[in-house]
Design a protein around this motif. Structure first.
Motif, PDB file in Angstrom:
ATOM      1  N   TYR A 297       0.823  -1.204   0.000  1.00  7.51           N
ATOM      2  CA  TYR A 297       0.000   0.000   0.000  1.00  7.51           C
ATOM      3  C   TYR A 297       0.860   1.257   0.000  1.00  7.51           C
ATOM      4  O   TYR A 297       2.032   1.239   0.380  1.00  7.51           O
ATOM      5  CB  TYR A 297      -0.969   0.007   1.196  1.00  7.51           C
ATOM      6  CG  TYR A 297      -0.322   0.191   2.553  1.00  7.51           C
ATOM      7  CD1 TYR A 297      -0.027   1.468   3.048  1.00  7.51           C
ATOM      8  CD2 TYR A 297      -0.010  -0.903   3.358  1.00  7.51           C
ATOM      9  CE1 TYR A 297       0.557   1.643   4.292  1.00  7.51           C
ATOM     10  CE2 TYR A 297       0.579  -0.742   4.599  1.00  7.51           C
ATOM     11  CZ  TYR A 297       0.863   0.535   5.066  1.00  7.51           C
ATOM     12  OH  TYR A 297       1.444   0.714   6.289  1.00  7.51           O
ATOM     13  N   LYS A 298       0.221   2.354  -0.424  1.00  4.29           N
ATOM     14  CA  LYS A 298       0.876   3.673  -0.417  1.00  4.29           C
ATOM     15  C   LYS A 298      -0.173   4.715  -0.070  1.00  4.29           C
ATOM     16  O   LYS A 298      -1.231   4.773  -0.709  1.00  4.29           O
ATOM     17  CB  LYS A 298       1.498   3.978  -1.785  1.00  4.29           C
ATOM     18  CG  LYS A 298       2.330   5.268  -1.829  1.00  4.29           C
ATOM     19  CD  LYS A 298       3.580   5.151  -0.955  1.00  4.29           C
ATOM     20  CE  LYS A 298       4.452   6.390  -1.019  1.00  4.29           C
ATOM     21  NZ  LYS A 298       5.198   6.498  -2.283  1.00  4.29           N
ATOM     22  N   PRO A 306      -7.481  11.266  -2.479  1.00  3.56           N
ATOM     23  CA  PRO A 306      -6.503  11.108  -1.394  1.00  3.56           C
ATOM     24  C   PRO A 306      -6.818   9.884  -0.547  1.00  3.56           C
ATOM     25  O   PRO A 306      -7.974   9.488  -0.391  1.00  3.56           O
ATOM     26  CB  PRO A 306      -6.689  12.403  -0.589  1.00  3.56           C
ATOM     27  CG  PRO A 306      -8.121  12.771  -0.813  1.00  3.56           C
ATOM     28  CD  PRO A 306      -8.431  12.360  -2.232  1.00  3.56           C
ATOM     29  N   GLY A 307      -5.776   9.284   0.022  1.00  2.00           N
ATOM     30  CA  GLY A 307      -5.974   8.129   0.889  1.00  2.00           C
ATOM     31  C   GLY A 307      -5.014   7.011   0.559  1.00  2.00           C
ATOM     32  O   GLY A 307      -3.935   7.231  -0.008  1.00  2.00           O
ATOM     33  N   ARG A 308      -5.419   5.792   0.882  1.00  2.00           N
ATOM     34  CA  ARG A 308      -4.544   4.628   0.746  1.00  2.00           C
ATOM     35  C   ARG A 308      -4.836   3.847  -0.536  1.00  2.00           C
ATOM     36  O   ARG A 308      -5.954   3.380  -0.741  1.00  2.00           O
ATOM     37  CB  ARG A 308      -4.684   3.712   1.959  1.00  2.00           C
ATOM     38  CG  ARG A 308      -3.873   2.426   1.880  1.00  2.00           C
ATOM     39  CD  ARG A 308      -3.716   1.777   3.238  1.00  2.00           C
ATOM     40  NE  ARG A 308      -2.883   2.625   4.113  1.00  2.00           N
ATOM     41  CZ  ARG A 308      -2.559   2.296   5.369  1.00  2.00           C
ATOM     42  NH1 ARG A 308      -2.996   1.157   5.889  1.00  2.00           N
ATOM     43  NH2 ARG A 308      -1.800   3.108   6.082  1.00  2.00           N
ATOM     44  N   LEU A 371      -8.573   1.503  -4.634  1.00  4.78           N
ATOM     45  CA  LEU A 371      -8.396   2.954  -4.547  1.00  4.78           C
ATOM     46  C   LEU A 371      -9.163   3.514  -3.353  1.00  4.78           C
ATOM     47  O   LEU A 371     -10.170   2.945  -2.920  1.00  4.78           O
ATOM     48  CB  LEU A 371      -8.888   3.636  -5.821  1.00  4.78           C
ATOM     49  CG  LEU A 371      -8.213   3.216  -7.121  1.00  4.78           C
ATOM     50  CD1 LEU A 371      -9.110   2.293  -7.918  1.00  4.78           C
ATOM     51  CD2 LEU A 371      -7.849   4.438  -7.955  1.00  4.78           C
ATOM     52  N   PRO A 372      -8.742   4.676  -2.842  1.00  8.53           N
ATOM     53  CA  PRO A 372      -9.466   5.326  -1.750  1.00  8.53           C
ATOM     54  C   PRO A 372     -10.610   6.206  -2.240  1.00  8.53           C
ATOM     55  O   PRO A 372     -11.134   7.026  -1.485  1.00  8.53           O
ATOM     56  CB  PRO A 372      -8.378   6.165  -1.075  1.00  8.53           C
ATOM     57  CG  PRO A 372      -7.441   6.512  -2.178  1.00  8.53           C
ATOM     58  CD  PRO A 372      -7.434   5.313  -3.107  1.00  8.53           C
ATOM     59  N   CYS A 373     -10.986   6.059  -3.511  1.00 10.74           N
ATOM     60  CA  CYS A 373     -12.098   6.819  -4.077  1.00 10.74           C
ATOM     61  C   CYS A 373     -12.853   5.901  -5.033  1.00 10.74           C
ATOM     62  O   CYS A 373     -12.383   4.824  -5.378  1.00 10.74           O
ATOM     63  CB  CYS A 373     -11.600   8.063  -4.820  1.00 10.74           C
ATOM     64  SG  CYS A 373     -10.453   7.674  -6.172  1.00 10.74           S
ATOM     65  N   SER A 374     -14.021   6.346  -5.452  1.00 11.14           N
ATOM     66  CA  SER A 374     -14.814   5.606  -6.427  1.00 11.14           C
ATOM     67  C   SER A 374     -14.757   6.327  -7.766  1.00 11.14           C
ATOM     68  O   SER A 374     -14.673   7.552  -7.823  1.00 11.14           O
ATOM     69  CB  SER A 374     -16.269   5.498  -5.952  1.00 11.14           C
ATOM     70  OG  SER A 374     -16.349   4.776  -4.747  1.00 11.14           O
ATOM     71  N   LEU A 375     -14.822   5.569  -8.863  1.00 10.23           N
ATOM     72  CA  LEU A 375     -14.722   6.182 -10.177  1.00 10.23           C
ATOM     73  C   LEU A 375     -15.398   5.311 -11.232  1.00 10.23           C
ATOM     74  O   LEU A 375     -15.623   4.121 -11.024  1.00 10.23           O
ATOM     75  CB  LEU A 375     -13.256   6.427 -10.548  1.00 10.23           C
ATOM     76  CG  LEU A 375     -12.318   5.200 -10.580  1.00 10.23           C
ATOM     77  CD1 LEU A 375     -12.299   4.549 -11.956  1.00 10.23           C
ATOM     78  CD2 LEU A 375     -10.903   5.624 -10.194  1.00 10.23           C
TER      79      LEU A 375
END
Length: 617
Positions: A297-298, A306-308, A371-375
């Motif tokens: 992870y990063k 933003p996030g992990r 991802l830390p977001c949805s797309l």
């Protein structure tokens, strides 16, 4: 049709089955275009013959979209929202679930409107709401599908209206064209004669002018007039303000119109971010496994998503140094998602040979990015190695999206991509009618040569619409982590806490962290278990004070010696290593303990507490 740009080519395709369809990649970074030319050069025969084609299908993206969508629904179907106001007036929302810009649309205005009713309930019988300006339906009279300025307000050719109609869209749009439609009745002179269109990317804090007109009079009933916007050069926005200055009426009266709207290109984001960091800068995480393989992870704090970020695979990778460090020439799965060419980062390489094009079966490699977001995925790129070995690039792949990492939806695939140059990046379209997702799985099935060999991916990029961090307004407990899950989010209590994520309570960790290492516990032959001595430790701390006793039914190594590994070592809150008495080990091999044995072993470790607890984990 005098200038042409090469988008793609193929050669050597001499093996065709009846009605077989073959897919070939194109340069998706060029365009868009409205004319496409296919130049047939050779047939599949050694001598000249008829050339025949069954069908040609273009797989692409229709970039320009109407905003709001043409079928967004009449103003009667929009919802009043008194919790969000603008200029002291309630707003209107409409959820739209399909197309290139799905999500919630919101309309704001700074003035009252004709026959305005309250912030809840149905529209009035003759109400002309601001949502009527964005429902894509002509309106007049009592249709309630048009907009008019408030009863006590008026403006005209020589009197300013100063009315704002603001549309918030669920995605960012580069506006190319905008339009105005007159009322579908006799009062067309009240149609705005001067409007300025502006866009904002920071929720209305700053505005950029995208276009304007003035002196536009003489509208006919329901007439639509189009105007050019400079969104392509100005950028992408998700707030659009139509500032209505004047109308075409010489005598001041109500400003009215059926509606306004725009056309544009949904802006694409490329993920992961370009500064996510080389694959070897990611953290190996043996506590989070996928198919038995540790993940990496990063954490990224940039403005987009933003996030992990977490990279996962179901197979090992080349030159794996283990979970605790990186080798100098290691090719981890994180290298496939670090936005770096393989000259700057090794990328990902399989640990073993995988299926070539002549193999009877496909490989089953999975590279997954969480991802830390949805797309919504519009397209993706795959890059080959920059240092040669281009035959190791995947020639066949399938891509899936998920909101939970367990159930997967097909979004794209490609086959027969056997021709790669060094460092070449190929872009493939995806089904943008599904999603949003926060997991993407790349199923890699074959390399680009006939014989089996190692597989390599230099880099993978996601081209995305509707990048949304749904955790921006979550209701998770302060001691919980929020995680995007498609069109929603989930809450999970942090380590040391328990609950449903919305409410988390502190867990009591037993034994306490300062209970003391196994060597400090006392062997007690006066109290035995299965004829073996027990081990105890007195604890006087504030959490569960008293006597802790550890028991085992199986003898342990070096029992009674200074370097014994007794049951206390399993409960002393310390990691174990050779010679420190902070772990438990049996005294020899345990019968039936192998994964291949027909029966289970029966080794018992028991902890007796001086208090009672409800076990959460």
């Amino acid at each position: 049709m005098t200038t042409w740009t090469l988008l793609g080519s193929y050669s050597g395709e001499t093996s065709w089955g009846s009605v077989e369809t073959k897919t070939f990649s194109a340069n998706a970074t060029a365009g868009p275009y409205s004319f496409f030319k296919l130049v047939g050069k050779r047939v599949n025969h050694s001598t000249a013959a008829f050339m025949a084609i069954g069908e040609i299908l273009l797989i692409g993206v229709y970039q320009e979209v109407q905003v709001p969508p043409s079928d967004i629904g009449s103003a009667l179907s929009w919802s009043k929202d008194g919790s969000v106001t603008y200029g002291g007036f309630h707003t209107f929302t409409k959820d739209y679930a399909s197309g290139a810009c799905p999500g919630t649309y919101r309309v704001r205005t700074n003035t009252s409107w004709y026959d305005m009713t309250g912030a809840s309930g149905a529209l009035g019988g003759n109400e002309w709401p601001p949502s009527g300006a964005f429902d894509n339906q002509p309106g007049a009279g009592s249709t309630r599908t048009a907009w008019a300025i408030g009863n006590s307000l008026s403006c005209g050719l020589n009197k300013d209206c100063n009315a704002e109609l603001i549309l918030e869209t669920p995605c960012s749009i580069e506006a190319t064209t905008w339009w105005v439609q007159a009322e579908d009745a006799h009062a067309t002179a009240s149609t705005p004669s001067a409007i300025t269109l502006s866009g904002s990317a920071d929720e209305g804090a700053t505005w950029t002018e995208l276009g304007s007109f003035s002196g536009e009079t003489g509208f006919t009933q329901a007439e639509v007039r189009n105007y050019t916007a400079n969104g392509g050069s100005a950028g992408a926005f998700n707030w659009f303000k139509f500032f209505i200055k004047r109308t075409g009426q010489s005598t001041p009266t109500h400003a009215t119109m059926s509606g306004v709207g725009l056309y544009g290109n949904p802006a694409l984001q490329i993920l992961p971010p370009s500064d996510i960091g080389a694959g070897a800068s990611w953290t190996k995480d043996p506590s989070f496994l996928y198919s038995g393989v540790y993940t990496l992870y990063k954490d990224h704090a940039g403005p987009v998503c933003p996030g992990r970020f977490r990279a996962m695979t179901n197979q090992g990778h080349w030159n794996d140094a283990g979970w605790f460090s990186f080798a100098s020439n290691e090719f981890p799965v994180s290298g496939a998602f670090d936005r770096l060419a393989s000259t700057a980062s090794p990328g990902w390489n399989s640990a073993t040979n995988l299926a070539g094009t002549s193999n009877a079966n496909d490989a089953t490699v999975e590279l997954i990015l969480k991802l830390p977001c949805s797309l919504v995925l519009e397209s993706f790129t795959v890059q080959s190695r920059t240092d040669g070995f281009t035959h190791q690039a995947p020639s066949k792949a399938s891509v899936y999206g998920s909101t939970d990492g367990a159930s997967w939806t097909f979004v794209s695939s490609y086959v027969n991509e056997t021709s790669w140059t060094a460092g070449e990046k190929k872009r493939f379209s995806a089904d943008n009618q599904v999603g949003p997702f926060n997991y993407f799985k790349f199923g890699l099935q074959r390399i680009s040569q006939a014989a089996d060999e190692l597989m390599h991916v230099g880099d993978i990029e996601l081209y995305a619409w509707n990048v949304t961090d749904l955790c921006g307004s979550h209701n998770c407990d302060a001691n919980a982590a929020c995680e995007n899950a498609g069109s929603s989010f989930s809450c999970e209590c942090n380590y040391g806490f328990f609950g449903n994520g919305v409410s988390c309570n502190a867990s009591v960790l037993i034994p306490p962290a300062d209970i003391g290492g196994g060597s400090l516990w006392v062997d007690d032959s006066s109290e035995t278990y299965n004829s073996l001595p027990t081990q105890y430790r007195q604890y006087a701390g504030s959490v569960c004070p008293g006597t802790y006793r550890a028991k085992a039914n199986t003898d342990w190594i070096f029992r009674g010696a200074s370097n014994e590994w007794g049951p206390a070592g399993a409960f002393d809150r310390q990691t174990a290593s050779h010679g420190d008495q902070t772990g438990y080990s049996t005294n020899g091999n345990v019968v039936n303990s192998g994964t291949g044995d027909a029966n289970d072993a029966n080794v018992e470790l028991i902890l007796e507490l001086p208090c009672r607890i409800i076990l959460n984990a």
